[in-house]
Design a protein around this motif. Structure first.
Motif, PDB file in Angstrom:
ATOM      1  N   VAL A  57     -13.821   4.017  12.281  1.00 38.98           N
ATOM      2  CA  VAL A  57     -12.625   3.297  12.673  1.00 38.98           C
ATOM      3  C   VAL A  57     -12.181   2.339  11.569  1.00 38.98           C
ATOM      4  O   VAL A  57     -11.013   2.289  11.194  1.00 38.98           O
ATOM      5  N   GLN A  58     -13.125   1.589  11.039  1.00 33.50           N
ATOM      6  CA  GLN A  58     -12.781   0.594  10.033  1.00 33.50           C
ATOM      7  C   GLN A  58     -12.166   1.235   8.779  1.00 33.50           C
ATOM      8  O   GLN A  58     -11.230   0.710   8.181  1.00 33.50           O
ATOM      9  N   GLU A  59     -12.685   2.379   8.423  1.00 34.04           N
ATOM     10  CA  GLU A  59     -12.177   3.063   7.226  1.00 34.04           C
ATOM     11  C   GLU A  59     -10.743   3.571   7.459  1.00 34.04           C
ATOM     12  O   GLU A  59      -9.897   3.460   6.567  1.00 34.04           O
ATOM     13  N   ILE A  60     -10.492   4.106   8.629  1.00 35.87           N
ATOM     14  CA  ILE A  60      -9.115   4.537   8.935  1.00 35.87           C
ATOM     15  C   ILE A  60      -8.177   3.339   8.822  1.00 35.87           C
ATOM     16  O   ILE A  60      -7.134   3.403   8.179  1.00 35.87           O
ATOM     17  N   CYS A  61      -8.575   2.227   9.427  1.00 36.37           N
ATOM     18  CA  CYS A  61      -7.702   1.050   9.463  1.00 36.37           C
ATOM     19  C   CYS A  61      -7.414   0.522   8.061  1.00 36.37           C
ATOM     20  O   CYS A  61      -6.277   0.186   7.734  1.00 36.37           O
ATOM     21  N   GLU A  62      -8.457   0.471   7.234  1.00 33.22           N
ATOM     22  CA  GLU A  62      -8.263  -0.055   5.879  1.00 33.22           C
ATOM     23  C   GLU A  62      -7.406   0.878   5.028  1.00 33.22           C
ATOM     24  O   GLU A  62      -6.526   0.442   4.294  1.00 33.22           O
ATOM     25  N   LYS A  63      -7.685   2.160   5.110  1.00 32.87           N
ATOM     26  CA  LYS A  63      -6.973   3.106   4.250  1.00 32.87           C
ATOM     27  C   LYS A  63      -5.514   3.261   4.654  1.00 32.87           C
ATOM     28  O   LYS A  63      -4.637   3.379   3.801  1.00 32.87           O
ATOM     29  N   ARG A  64      -5.285   3.260   5.951  1.00 37.28           N
ATOM     30  CA  ARG A  64      -3.919   3.536   6.400  1.00 37.28           C
ATOM     31  C   ARG A  64      -2.966   2.427   5.953  1.00 37.28           C
ATOM     32  O   ARG A  64      -1.793   2.681   5.687  1.00 37.28           O
ATOM     33  N   GLU A  65      -3.480   1.213   5.790  1.00 35.07           N
ATOM     34  CA  GLU A  65      -2.631   0.117   5.316  1.00 35.07           C
ATOM     35  C   GLU A  65      -2.187   0.302   3.866  1.00 35.07           C
ATOM     36  O   GLU A  65      -1.182  -0.248   3.446  1.00 35.07           O
ATOM     37  N   GLN A  66      -2.985   1.053   3.122  1.00 34.66           N
ATOM     38  CA  GLN A  66      -2.713   1.181   1.687  1.00 34.66           C
ATOM     39  C   GLN A  66      -2.040   2.490   1.315  1.00 34.66           C
ATOM     40  O   GLN A  66      -1.789   2.751   0.145  1.00 34.66           O
ATOM     41  N   LEU A  67      -1.793   3.322   2.304  1.00 32.96           N
ATOM     42  CA  LEU A  67      -1.259   4.656   2.011  1.00 32.96           C
ATOM     43  C   LEU A  67       0.050   4.894   2.763  1.00 32.96           C
ATOM     44  O   LEU A  67       0.363   4.182   3.721  1.00 32.96           O
ATOM     45  N   PRO A  68       0.825   5.899   2.339  1.00 32.21           N
ATOM     46  CA  PRO A  68       2.134   6.143   2.966  1.00 32.21           C
ATOM     47  C   PRO A  68       2.024   6.379   4.478  1.00 32.21           C
ATOM     48  O   PRO A  68       1.022   6.887   4.968  1.00 32.21           O
ATOM     49  N   SER A  69       3.094   6.028   5.172  1.00 33.39           N
ATOM     50  CA  SER A  69       3.054   6.036   6.632  1.00 33.39           C
ATOM     51  C   SER A  69       3.287   7.426   7.224  1.00 33.39           C
ATOM     52  O   SER A  69       3.186   7.600   8.436  1.00 33.39           O
ATOM     53  N   ASP A  70       3.591   8.421   6.383  1.00 34.80           N
ATOM     54  CA  ASP A  70       3.778   9.762   6.959  1.00 34.80           C
ATOM     55  C   ASP A  70       2.456  10.549   7.023  1.00 34.80           C
ATOM     56  O   ASP A  70       2.456  11.736   7.340  1.00 34.80           O
ATOM     57  N   ILE A  71       1.356   9.884   6.744  1.00 32.16           N
ATOM     58  CA  ILE A  71       0.048  10.555   6.876  1.00 32.16           C
ATOM     59  C   ILE A  71      -0.348  10.639   8.342  1.00 32.16           C
ATOM     60  O   ILE A  71      -0.157   9.704   9.115  1.00 32.16           O
ATOM     61  N   GLN A  72      -0.877  11.792   8.720  1.00 38.55           N
ATOM     62  CA  GLN A  72      -1.437  11.986  10.058  1.00 38.55           C
ATOM     63  C   GLN A  72      -2.942  11.735   9.950  1.00 38.55           C
ATOM     64  O   GLN A  72      -3.648  12.475   9.251  1.00 38.55           O
ATOM     65  N   TRP A  73      -3.404  10.718  10.646  1.00 40.94           N
ATOM     66  CA  TRP A  73      -4.827  10.375  10.592  1.00 40.94           C
ATOM     67  C   TRP A  73      -5.579  11.042  11.739  1.00 40.94           C
ATOM     68  O   TRP A  73      -5.165  10.947  12.902  1.00 40.94           O
ATOM     69  N   HIS A  74      -6.672  11.691  11.406  1.00 42.32           N
ATOM     70  CA  HIS A  74      -7.498  12.362  12.415  1.00 42.32           C
ATOM     71  C   HIS A  74      -8.829  11.633  12.543  1.00 42.32           C
ATOM     72  O   HIS A  74      -9.539  11.453  11.546  1.00 42.32           O
ATOM     73  N   MET A  75      -9.146  11.217  13.755  1.00 45.48           N
ATOM     74  CA  MET A  75     -10.455  10.602  13.987  1.00 45.48           C
ATOM     75  C   MET A  75     -11.427  11.730  14.328  1.00 45.48           C
ATOM     76  O   MET A  75     -11.297  12.364  15.374  1.00 45.48           O
ATOM     77  N   ILE A  76     -12.383  11.974  13.425  1.00 37.43           N
ATOM     78  CA  ILE A  76     -13.268  13.134  13.624  1.00 37.43           C
ATOM     79  C   ILE A  76     -14.712  12.728  13.905  1.00 37.43           C
ATOM     80  O   ILE A  76     -15.553  13.581  14.160  1.00 37.43           O
ATOM     81  N   GLY A  77     -14.988  11.406  13.851  1.00 36.85           N
ATOM     82  CA  GLY A  77     -16.373  10.967  14.034  1.00 36.85           C
ATOM     83  C   GLY A  77     -16.622  10.387  15.416  1.00 36.85           C
ATOM     84  O   GLY A  77     -15.687  10.163  16.192  1.00 36.85           O
ATOM     85  N   HIS A  78     -17.878  10.129  15.689  1.00 37.72           N
ATOM     86  CA  HIS A  78     -18.261   9.523  16.958  1.00 37.72           C
ATOM     87  C   HIS A  78     -17.499   8.213  17.130  1.00 37.72           C
ATOM     88  O   HIS A  78     -17.449   7.387  16.225  1.00 37.72           O
ATOM     89  N   LEU A  79     -16.917   8.028  18.306  1.00 35.95           N
ATOM     90  CA  LEU A  79     -16.053   6.873  18.545  1.00 35.95           C
ATOM     91  C   LEU A  79     -16.675   5.976  19.600  1.00 35.95           C
ATOM     92  O   LEU A  79     -16.972   6.415  20.710  1.00 35.95           O
ATOM     93  N   GLN A  80     -16.871   4.698  19.234  1.00 39.59           N
ATOM     94  CA  GLN A  80     -17.398   3.737  20.203  1.00 39.59           C
ATOM     95  C   GLN A  80     -16.253   3.181  21.036  1.00 39.59           C
ATOM     96  O   GLN A  80     -15.177   2.907  20.515  1.00 39.59           O
ATOM     97  N   ARG A  81     -16.542   2.967  22.321  1.00 36.09           N
ATOM     98  CA  ARG A  81     -15.467   2.554  23.230  1.00 36.09           C
ATOM     99  C   ARG A  81     -14.830   1.235  22.818  1.00 36.09           C
ATOM    100  O   ARG A  81     -13.622   1.059  22.930  1.00 36.09           O
ATOM    101  N   ASN A  82     -15.640   0.314  22.286  1.00 37.29           N
ATOM    102  CA  ASN A  82     -15.069  -1.001  21.946  1.00 37.29           C
ATOM    103  C   ASN A  82     -14.172  -0.956  20.698  1.00 37.29           C
ATOM    104  O   ASN A  82     -13.540  -1.937  20.353  1.00 37.29           O
ATOM    105  N   LYS A  83     -14.115   0.191  20.032  1.00 39.95           N
ATOM    106  CA  LYS A  83     -13.257   0.289  18.835  1.00 39.95           C
ATOM    107  C   LYS A  83     -12.005   1.116  19.060  1.00 39.95           C
ATOM    108  O   LYS A  83     -11.152   1.223  18.170  1.00 39.95           O
ATOM    109  N   VAL A  84     -11.890   1.686  20.243  1.00 39.26           N
ATOM    110  CA  VAL A  84     -10.744   2.555  20.528  1.00 39.26           C
ATOM    111  C   VAL A  84      -9.426   1.834  20.266  1.00 39.26           C
ATOM    112  O   VAL A  84      -8.482   2.393  19.707  1.00 39.26           O
TER     113      VAL A  84
END
Ligand SMILES: *Cc1c(COP(=O)(O)O)cnc(C)c1O
Length: 226
Positions: A57-84
């Motif tokens: 989650v943290q990596e998606i959040c950090e990277k998406r701020e620095q990259l163009p907004s037309d990127i489609q981000w896919h969460m492919i890893g285990h997801l903890q409920r408190n980070k949804v």
């Protein structure tokens, strides 16, 4: 170097589609950029790729701020409920839903921002103890339960096949997951679509495409070793 890797992956995807009598448009390449720096993602973006996969989650959040907004981000890893809550707004597809409790939390957060969030059910195809994902024989029941949640849309199945140097070893798993998705689709459950099959990684994506994958998740094959 990345451009050449990407060209090779693209050629392999085309070959696999041809082998299977499928059209190239049926398969989406998700570039799995976990652990890789933004500069490398930019290179891949500049080659035309718009779908990126991350497992934290943290990596998606950090990277998406620095990259163009037309990127489609896919969460492919285990997801903890408190980070949804951190990825609910800007994630194109969550591949890794494997419990009702997680689905429920995604639904709660999605409702808050009035979004319908597309998800996949992650299946542990080989029954490996080390892997997340729900057992094959429980997928239908979980799908029926999650289907009742208003702010989620089940779009298909995802699986991570065992690590192997011989992709043929994974063919039976891919074929099995495809059959499972066809069986579930045949039940015509409200709010459930089985249009997406997310399967195949660097070692086995050609086999996965031959067995019906509509999304392949390729990391090493594009970015090099992690
Ligand atoms: C890391 C990862 C991939 C990509 O793996 P490669 O072997 O580097 O292509 C694909 N899917 C998931 C869920 C992953 O965690």
């Amino acid at each position: 170097m990345i451009a050449e890797h990407l060209a090779q992956v693209e050629e392999n995807i085309r070959t696999a589609c041809r082998n299977a009598g499928r059209s190239r448009e049926e398969v989406t390449l998700v570039a799995v950029s976990k652990t890789k720096p933004v500069s490398m993602l930019t290179e891949v973006y500049n080659c035309g790729i718009r779908n990126f996969g991350e497992n934290k989650v943290q990596e998606i959040c950090e990277k998406r701020e620095q990259l163009p907004s037309d990127i489609q981000w896919h969460m492919i890893g285990h997801l903890q409920r408190n980070k949804v809550k951190y990825i609910i707004r800007d994630t194109a597809l969550i591949h890794s839903v494997d419990t009702y409790r997680l689905a429920e939390e995604i639904n709660i957060q999605a409702k808050k921002i009035r979004r319908i969030v597309p998800i996949l059910i992650e299946v542990n195809a080989a029954g490996e103890a080390s892997k997340f994902g729900i057992a094959e024989d429980e997928v239908l029941q979980l799908t029926e339960e999650i289907a009742r949640l208003d702010n989620l849309r089940i779009q298909g199945l995802m699986t991570i096949a065992p690590y192997t140097t011989d992709p043929e070893e994974n063919r039976p798993y891919f074929s099995k997951i495809r059959k499972l998705s066809v069986d579930i689709a045949a039940k015509n459950i409200d709010n459930v679509h089985m249009g997406i099959l997310s399967m195949g990684m660097t070692g086995d994506y050609m086999t996965a495409i031959e067995e019906g994958a509509t999304i392949v998740r390729v990391g090493t094959g594009i970015f090099g070793a992690r």
